[in-house]
Design a protein around this motif. Structure first.
Motif, PDB file in Angstrom:
ATOM      1  N   ASP A 112       0.862  -1.183   0.000  1.00 34.09           N
ATOM      2  CA  ASP A 112       0.000   0.000   0.000  1.00 34.09           C
ATOM      3  C   ASP A 112       0.889   1.220   0.000  1.00 34.09           C
ATOM      4  OD1 ASP A 112      -2.299  -1.477   0.114  1.00 34.09           O
ATOM      5  OD2 ASP A 112      -2.236  -1.612   2.315  1.00 34.09           O
ATOM      6  N   GLY A 113       0.460   2.230  -0.702  1.00 27.42           N
ATOM      7  CA  GLY A 113       1.194   3.483  -0.642  1.00 27.42           C
ATOM      8  C   GLY A 113       2.264   3.595  -1.701  1.00 27.42           C
ATOM      9  N   HIS A 114       3.008   4.678  -1.597  1.00 25.61           N
ATOM     10  CA  HIS A 114       3.953   5.087  -2.634  1.00 25.61           C
ATOM     11  C   HIS A 114       5.273   4.332  -2.560  1.00 25.61           C
ATOM     12  CE1 HIS A 114       7.089   7.778  -4.336  1.00 25.61           C
ATOM     13  NE2 HIS A 114       6.152   8.027  -5.236  1.00 25.61           N
ATOM     14  N   HIS A 115       5.915   4.164  -3.727  1.00 25.88           N
ATOM     15  CA  HIS A 115       7.260   3.577  -3.754  1.00 25.88           C
ATOM     16  C   HIS A 115       8.072   4.243  -4.864  1.00 25.88           C
ATOM     17  CE1 HIS A 115       9.739   0.307  -2.121  1.00 25.88           C
ATOM     18  NE2 HIS A 115      10.344   0.332  -3.299  1.00 25.88           N
ATOM     19  N   LEU A 116       9.346   4.451  -4.569  1.00 22.77           N
ATOM     20  CA  LEU A 116      10.262   5.005  -5.572  1.00 22.77           C
ATOM     21  C   LEU A 116      11.250   3.918  -5.991  1.00 22.77           C
ATOM     22  CD1 LEU A 116      11.663   7.336  -7.166  1.00 22.77           C
ATOM     23  CD2 LEU A 116      12.954   7.836  -5.075  1.00 22.77           C
ATOM     24  N   THR A 178       9.439  13.651 -11.047  1.00 24.41           N
ATOM     25  CA  THR A 178       8.391  14.308 -10.253  1.00 24.41           C
ATOM     26  C   THR A 178       9.026  14.939  -9.018  1.00 24.41           C
ATOM     27  OG1 THR A 178       7.947  12.371  -8.878  1.00 24.41           O
ATOM     28  CG2 THR A 178       6.684  12.546 -10.933  1.00 24.41           C
ATOM     29  N   GLU A 179       8.310  15.881  -8.433  1.00 21.98           N
ATOM     30  CA  GLU A 179       8.815  16.565  -7.246  1.00 21.98           C
ATOM     31  C   GLU A 179       9.002  15.565  -6.104  1.00 21.98           C
ATOM     32  OE1 GLU A 179       6.517  20.109  -6.527  1.00 21.98           O
ATOM     33  OE2 GLU A 179       7.464  20.327  -4.551  1.00 21.98           O
ATOM     34  N   ARG A 180       8.024  14.659  -5.978  1.00 18.95           N
ATOM     35  CA  ARG A 180       8.083  13.689  -4.879  1.00 18.95           C
ATOM     36  C   ARG A 180       9.313  12.789  -5.010  1.00 18.95           C
ATOM     37  NH1 ARG A 180       2.883  10.109  -3.144  1.00 18.95           N
ATOM     38  NH2 ARG A 180       3.669   9.406  -1.125  1.00 18.95           N
ATOM     39  N   ALA A 181       9.577  12.328  -6.244  1.00 15.54           N
ATOM     40  CA  ALA A 181      10.743  11.458  -6.461  1.00 15.54           C
ATOM     41  C   ALA A 181      12.032  12.230  -6.170  1.00 15.54           C
ATOM     42  CB  ALA A 181      10.745  10.932  -7.890  1.00 15.54           C
ATOM     43  N   GLY A 182      12.076  13.495  -6.619  1.00 18.46           N
ATOM     44  CA  GLY A 182      13.260  14.321  -6.377  1.00 18.46           C
ATOM     45  C   GLY A 182      13.498  14.507  -4.883  1.00 18.46           C
ATOM     46  N   ASP A 183      12.411  14.774  -4.139  1.00 19.82           N
ATOM     47  CA  ASP A 183      12.539  14.965  -2.689  1.00 19.82           C
ATOM     48  C   ASP A 183      13.042  13.695  -2.008  1.00 19.82           C
ATOM     49  OD1 ASP A 183      11.597  17.518  -2.984  1.00 19.82           O
ATOM     50  OD2 ASP A 183       9.550  17.079  -2.292  1.00 19.82           O
ATOM     51  N   LEU A 184      12.488  12.559  -2.431  1.00 19.75           N
ATOM     52  CA  LEU A 184      12.898  11.290  -1.813  1.00 19.75           C
ATOM     53  C   LEU A 184      14.369  10.999  -2.088  1.00 19.75           C
ATOM     54  CD1 LEU A 184       9.867   8.920  -2.481  1.00 19.75           C
ATOM     55  CD2 LEU A 184      10.972   9.259  -0.260  1.00 19.75           C
ATOM     56  N   LEU A 185      14.780  11.176  -3.357  1.00 23.68           N
ATOM     57  CA  LEU A 185      16.178  10.909  -3.719  1.00 23.68           C
ATOM     58  C   LEU A 185      17.126  11.821  -2.955  1.00 23.68           C
ATOM     59  CD1 LEU A 185      16.627  10.279  -7.552  1.00 23.68           C
ATOM     60  CD2 LEU A 185      17.559   8.945  -5.669  1.00 23.68           C
ATOM     61  N   ARG A 186      16.741  13.092  -2.861  1.00 19.34           N
ATOM     62  CA  ARG A 186      17.568  14.042  -2.098  1.00 19.34           C
ATOM     63  C   ARG A 186      17.678  13.586  -0.646  1.00 19.34           C
ATOM     64  NH1 ARG A 186      14.571  18.328  -2.452  1.00 19.34           N
ATOM     65  NH2 ARG A 186      14.518  18.253  -4.719  1.00 19.34           N
TER      66      ARG A 186
END
Ligand code: UGA
Length: 430
Positions: A112-116, A178-186
């Protein structure tokens, strides 16, 4: 953060241990039960300076390994660090990546939920978006840009200094869409960047990140080939190529690294990556002349080395010592070592080959069980009609009286490392 790494090869293991070192909780997923067991016991499955210590310190705590993909569901970000070998025509072989993406996607179907998902492996431009992402969405049922994101984070570590290169990088490249992926990677890299003293962080798109890796390796391989081209001209004029290359390296626009002229580049990365980007470029209608020339110069260097040998000794029936079998010093890796085309050519010419390498002998023996191997350079040189220096192991710089045992003391130096002395016929490639 909770991270998972698919693949515990050379890159996967190194980054898993280093991410644990900077404070993340890391699970390494691999199909090889022996590697998984070794990691969980605190043993690194590959040899890299500093890796044993990191694995021993973090195993059972922030670092664990499993064969069960289900462990990925408890993590926020997955790095795909699987091999991308070459097909015979140079194209990248994505079969292992695709299989990994399929297993990963199926696992994510039950999360469930998001994954990068971040591609760590070297893949030709657009692979992550055009090949990996569709497999992930199909298998997981997730929607790209909503509960699934993709990223690309190329790796610049070298064999022999992988841990140091990862923990103290020249740059970090983070590709996302995406912004979310960029934030997670950072977020993944923030602790590493802070610890490394704030190296530049390049935030870019996924395909740009894929291309940066090929541009980096292609440029370095071409730089060595250009140095070799210049050194070959110097040789014909009897000019000291080392003095010329050292001088141009002082120009900050050129820089002194990777100007080491000699018998050329090998290893598991430069040859494969240059071939893959040439093949990929041709697929999209562009013929990359410079990269092709870099390969041609590289292929010619061992042929030139043999030519130097023939000026002094006919290899037919001669006993030739090959000093250095690894693709570079500091590793037992023989993949695409320059010793391979040289030994092939020597055997074709009827030479009796005796090989020596401080650490790579066993790997070379697997490929060439029929040649002789010596336990030391001294023993390899004993009774030899000629010696070819192929790898720049520092110990070859210290050779001296060892040459006295040669039947005819002809030394053909492919790395300009042997110290010239009276009593030997010394010939350098460049
Ligand atoms: C190379 C790159 O340097 C790494 O940044 C990259 O991450 C890695 O490939 C990869 O793609 O995984 P590596 O293959 O470990 O790393 O070896 P290098 O130290 O770059 O040497 C490559 C080859 O170039 C060796 O055969 C070496 O002998 C040769 N070389 C290197 C020269 O002939 N002259 C030089 O001046 C430098």
């Amino acid at each position: 953060m909770q991270l998972s790494i698919v693949g515990s090869g050379y890159v996967g293991t190194t980054i898993a241990a280093c991410f644990a070192e900077v404070g993340h909780d890391v699970v390494n997923v691999d199909i090889d039960e022996d590697i998984v067991a070794a990691l969980n016991d605190g043993d690194a499955p590959i040899h890299e300076p500093g890796l044993d210590e990191l694995v021993a310190e973090h195993a059972g705590d922030r670092l664990r390994a499993t064969t069960d993909y289900a462990a990925i569901r408890d993590t926020d970000v997955t790095f795909l660090a699987l091999p991308t070998p070459s097909e015979d025509d140079g194209h990248i072989d994505l079969s292992i990546m695709k299989a990994g993406a399929r297993s990963l996607g199926a696992t994510l179907a039950e999360k469930d939920g998001h994954h990068l998902v971040v591609t760590k492996s070297t893949v030709v431009p657009t692979t992550t978006e055009a090949v990996i992402a569709p497999i992930l969405t199909e298998e997981s049922g997730k929607t790209l840009g909503e509960d699934l994101d993709i990223g690309m984070n190329p790796e610049f570590l070298r064999e022999g200094s992988a841990v140091e290169d990862f923990l103290a990088p020249d740059k970090v490249v983070l590709g996302s869409e995406t912004e979310r992926a960029g934030d997670l990677l950072r977020g993944v890299f923030d602790p590493l960047v802070a610890r490394a003293g704030d190296p530049p962080v390049v935030e870019t798109g996924v395909a740009e990140a894929e291309m940066i890796k090929y541009a980096n390796n292609g440029f370095l391989a071409a730089k060595i080939s250009l140095a070799n081209d210049i050194a070959n001209i110097c040789k014909e004029y009897d000019i000291d190529s080392a003095e010329v290359l050292d001088a141009i390296g002082l120009d900050h626009r050129i820089g002194s690294s990777f100007l080491g002229a000699g018998v050329g580049w090998g290893g598991s990365c430069f040859p494969k990556d240059v071939a893959a980007i040439i093949a990929a470029a041709r697929d999209v209608g562009y013929d990359p002349a410079m990269l092709q020339a870099a390969v041609e110069v590289n292929d010619r260097q061992p042929v030139r080395l043999l030519g130097r040998l023939r000026e002094h000794v006919d290899p037919d029936g001669a006993r030739v010592a090959v000093l250095g079998l690894a693709f570079k010093p500091g590793t037992d890796d023989i993949r695409n070592s320059r010793a391979i085309p040289l030994v092939d050519a020597l055997l074709d010419a009827g030479a009796e080959v005796v090989g020596y390498d401080p650490v790579a002998t066993e790997n070379f023996r697997e490929r060439y069980p029929g040649i002789e191997y010596a336990d030391s350079a001294d023993a390899a040189l004993d009774g030899a009609d000629a010696a070819l220096v192929v790898t720049d192991w520092p110990e070859f710089a210290d050779l001296g009286s060892e040459f006295d045992g040669m039947a005819t003391p002809v030394v053909v130096d492919g790395r300009r490392i042997v110290t010239r002395r009276d009593g030997i016929v010394y010939e350098s490639l460049v």
